[in-house]
Design a protein around this motif. Structure first.
Motif, PDB file in Angstrom:
ATOM      1  N   GLU A  42      -4.971   6.773  -5.307  1.00  0.00           N
ATOM      2  CA  GLU A  42      -4.157   7.221  -4.273  1.00  0.00           C
ATOM      3  C   GLU A  42      -4.445   6.903  -3.034  1.00  0.00           C
ATOM      4  N   SER A  43      -3.484   6.436  -2.110  1.00  0.00           N
ATOM      5  CA  SER A  43      -3.973   6.375  -0.475  1.00  0.00           C
ATOM      6  C   SER A  43      -5.147   5.668  -0.323  1.00  0.00           C
ATOM      7  N   TRP A  44      -5.536   4.877  -0.870  1.00  0.00           N
ATOM      8  CA  TRP A  44      -6.836   4.176  -0.857  1.00  0.00           C
ATOM      9  C   TRP A  44      -7.248   3.371   0.416  1.00  0.00           C
ATOM     10  N   ALA A  45      -6.285   2.741   0.937  1.00  0.00           N
ATOM     11  CA  ALA A  45      -6.233   2.036   1.976  1.00  0.00           C
ATOM     12  C   ALA A  45      -6.423   3.102   3.189  1.00  0.00           C
ATOM     13  N   ALA A  46      -5.673   4.035   3.631  1.00  0.00           N
ATOM     14  CA  ALA A  46      -5.786   4.883   4.791  1.00  0.00           C
ATOM     15  C   ALA A  46      -6.838   6.031   4.494  1.00  0.00           C
ATOM     16  N   GLY A  47      -7.020   6.266   3.170  1.00  0.00           N
ATOM     17  CA  GLY A  47      -7.726   7.431   2.898  1.00  0.00           C
ATOM     18  C   GLY A  47      -7.046   8.723   2.774  1.00  0.00           C
ATOM     19  N   ALA A  48      -7.015   9.215   1.532  1.00  0.00           N
ATOM     20  CA  ALA A  48      -5.937  10.318   1.254  1.00  0.00           C
ATOM     21  C   ALA A  48      -6.532  11.566   2.073  1.00  0.00           C
ATOM     22  N   TRP A  49      -7.620  11.698   2.376  1.00  0.00           N
ATOM     23  CA  TRP A  49      -8.050  12.988   3.378  1.00  0.00           C
ATOM     24  C   TRP A  49      -8.515  12.612   4.627  1.00  0.00           C
ATOM     25  N   ASN A  50      -8.104  11.499   5.198  1.00  0.00           N
ATOM     26  CA  ASN A  50      -8.279  11.136   6.649  1.00  0.00           C
ATOM     27  C   ASN A  50      -6.925  11.480   7.386  1.00  0.00           C
ATOM     28  N   HIS A  51      -6.541  12.779   7.310  1.00  0.00           N
ATOM     29  CA  HIS A  51      -5.467  13.225   7.836  1.00  0.00           C
ATOM     30  C   HIS A  51      -5.141  12.920   9.449  1.00  0.00           C
ATOM     31  N   ASP A  52      -6.420  12.950  10.056  1.00  0.00           N
ATOM     32  CA  ASP A  52      -6.273  12.564  11.528  1.00  0.00           C
ATOM     33  C   ASP A  52      -6.153  11.260  11.965  1.00  0.00           C
ATOM     34  N   SER A  53      -6.080  10.118  10.775  1.00  0.00           N
ATOM     35  CA  SER A  53      -5.823   8.723  11.117  1.00  0.00           C
ATOM     36  C   SER A  53      -4.758   8.132  10.528  1.00  0.00           C
ATOM     37  N   TRP A  54      -3.689   9.265   9.932  1.00  0.00           N
ATOM     38  CA  TRP A  54      -2.589   8.719   9.289  1.00  0.00           C
ATOM     39  C   TRP A  54      -1.490   8.081   9.973  1.00  0.00           C
ATOM     40  N   GLU A  55      -1.378   8.679  11.173  1.00  0.00           N
ATOM     41  CA  GLU A  55      -0.576   8.254  12.043  1.00  0.00           C
ATOM     42  C   GLU A  55      -0.762   6.592  12.656  1.00  0.00           C
ATOM     43  N   ARG A  56      -2.079   6.632  12.763  1.00  0.00           N
ATOM     44  CA  ARG A  56      -2.826   5.332  13.271  1.00  0.00           C
ATOM     45  C   ARG A  56      -2.432   4.309  12.166  1.00  0.00           C
ATOM     46  N   ASP A  57      -2.788   4.561  10.840  1.00  0.00           N
ATOM     47  CA  ASP A  57      -2.902   3.678   9.821  1.00  0.00           C
ATOM     48  C   ASP A  57      -1.648   3.695   9.007  1.00  0.00           C
ATOM     49  N   ALA A  58      -0.587   4.353   9.304  1.00  0.00           N
ATOM     50  CA  ALA A  58       0.695   4.110   8.537  1.00  0.00           C
ATOM     51  C   ALA A  58       1.233   2.782   8.275  1.00  0.00           C
ATOM     52  N   GLU A  59       2.058   2.404   7.395  1.00  0.00           N
ATOM     53  CA  GLU A  59       2.309   0.981   7.293  1.00  0.00           C
ATOM     54  C   GLU A  59       3.799   1.265   6.936  1.00  0.00           C
ATOM     55  N   PRO A  60       4.747   0.334   7.316  1.00  0.00           N
ATOM     56  CA  PRO A  60       5.957  -0.014   6.810  1.00  0.00           C
ATOM     57  C   PRO A  60       5.769  -0.365   5.186  1.00  0.00           C
ATOM     58  N   ILE A  61       6.902  -0.086   4.492  1.00  0.00           N
ATOM     59  CA  ILE A  61       6.749  -0.526   3.035  1.00  0.00           C
ATOM     60  C   ILE A  61       6.558  -1.962   2.691  1.00  0.00           C
ATOM     61  N   ASP A  62       6.693  -2.855   3.811  1.00  0.00           N
ATOM     62  CA  ASP A  62       6.613  -4.195   3.391  1.00  0.00           C
ATOM     63  C   ASP A  62       5.249  -4.744   4.047  1.00  0.00           C
ATOM     64  N   GLY A  63       4.281  -3.801   4.594  1.00  0.00           N
ATOM     65  CA  GLY A  63       3.451  -3.978   5.587  1.00  0.00           C
ATOM     66  C   GLY A  63       2.223  -4.606   4.861  1.00  0.00           C
ATOM     67  N   PRO A  64       0.864  -4.779   5.277  1.00  0.00           N
ATOM     68  CA  PRO A  64      -0.214  -5.532   4.920  1.00  0.00           C
ATOM     69  C   PRO A  64      -0.518  -5.242   3.690  1.00  0.00           C
ATOM     70  N   THR A  65      -0.705  -3.681   3.312  1.00  0.00           N
ATOM     71  CA  THR A  65      -1.147  -3.458   1.895  1.00  0.00           C
ATOM     72  C   THR A  65      -0.136  -4.079   0.933  1.00  0.00           C
ATOM     73  N   ALA A  66       1.060  -3.563   1.094  1.00  0.00           N
ATOM     74  CA  ALA A  66       2.126  -4.103   0.168  1.00  0.00           C
ATOM     75  C   ALA A  66       2.044  -5.531  -0.024  1.00  0.00           C
ATOM     76  N   GLN A  67       1.728  -6.235   0.976  1.00  0.00           N
ATOM     77  CA  GLN A  67       1.689  -7.904   0.801  1.00  0.00           C
ATOM     78  C   GLN A  67       0.418  -8.104   0.016  1.00  0.00           C
ATOM     79  N   ALA A  68      -0.673  -7.623   0.479  1.00  0.00           N
ATOM     80  CA  ALA A  68      -1.959  -7.979  -0.236  1.00  0.00           C
ATOM     81  C   ALA A  68      -1.789  -7.624  -1.930  1.00  0.00           C
TER      82      ALA A  68
END
Length: 266
Positions: A40-66
């Motif tokens: 779960e949420s391995w790219a942004a970190g499931a417990w890194n609440h403070d960074s979610w706004e910064r690290d959130a991605e669109p559904i076709d963003g870099p994690t999905a593409q990778a």
């Protein structure tokens, strides 16, 4: 079906880009598998609440593409765990993605039950409202995520939608490992399905992750289990076991709650 759980280490010192690179490299090693699952949420970190706004991605963003590229290169069905998605209206979601062996996205599930009791995920993310299954040709995957394990009604709905393999990426706290094991085995027994729980390891957001990813049979036996370090666990799932268990112990036909009651029972 040969299934592998990629139990990723998710630490605060590593960037999302670094984790994407490492996760994709691990997936590419799984040539010959049928299904690969990430946490779960391995790219942004499931417990890194403070960074979610910064690290959130669109559904076709870099994690999905990778992950699409990695699934195609390995030739596997890939449950890419979940990412912190920024929806079209700006709402954040905890979203699971499933790709087929050609890299085409075949499944999208936004986590229904948000953890946090009015903080964290429960306060910062929107809730999904769809029960999602993904047919792969050999099995039908039922999608759930972490905290969902505590809500049996979702798994009964996945059963009714045709699931025979339940997939549960998670970022489960190490202090509640006993609950993870209990729920994973219970849900497999209740629905007479295989259950694949892929859990992160490492520490981020001040929370140490449980690991112990596991593959559970429809009888509730643990077919394969990881320890508490980054590793990959693999097992061959005999999908015919689902039908055998349901025939030998036909409890599902005796359901009387939540479904129409046959006339002879009234």
């Amino acid at each position: 079906m040969r299934a592998s759980l990629v139990q990723l280490r998710v630490d605060a010192v590593e960037s999302p880009a670094d984790r994407r690179h490492r996760a994709a490299a691990l997936v590419r090693t799984r040539t010959g598998d049928d299904l690969v699952v990430l946490p779960e949420s391995w790219a942004a970190g499931a417990w890194n609440h403070d960074s979610w706004e910064r690290d959130a991605e669109p559904i076709d963003g870099p994690t999905a593409q990778a992950m699409s590229d990695a699934a195609r290169e390995a030739g596997v069905w890939l449950h890419a765990g979940t990412l912190v998605e920024r929806g079209p209206d700006g709402t954040l979601y905890n979203t699971a993605l499933v790709f087929d062996p050609s890299g085409v996205r075949r499944g999208l599930y936004r986590k229904i039950h948000r953890y946090g009791f009015d903080t964290g995920e429960a306060a910062l993310m929107g809730a999904g409202d769809q029960v999602v299954t993904v047919p792969t040709g050999s099995a039908t995957l039922g999608l759930a995520t972490c905290y969902d394990l505590r809500f049996p009604e979702l798994f009964r709905a996945l059963l009714d939608a045709g699931a025979d393999v339940l997939t549960v990426p998670a970022a489960w706290p190490a202090g509640r490992l006993a609950h993870l094991t209990l729920f994973a085995r219970t849900r497999a027994v209740e629905e007479q399905c295989f259950l694949l729980a892929c859990v992160a390891v490492g520490e981020h957001g001040g929370v140490r992750q449980a690991g112990h990813s596991m593959i559970v049979t429809p009888w509730g036996d643990v077919l394969a289990e990881a320890a508490d370090e980054e590793e990959i666990v693999t097992a061959d799932l005999d999908l015919a076991e689902v039908a055998r268990v349901r025939k030998e112990l036909p409890v599902l036909r005796d359901r009387v709650m939540g479904i129409p009651v046959p006339a002879h029972r009234r």
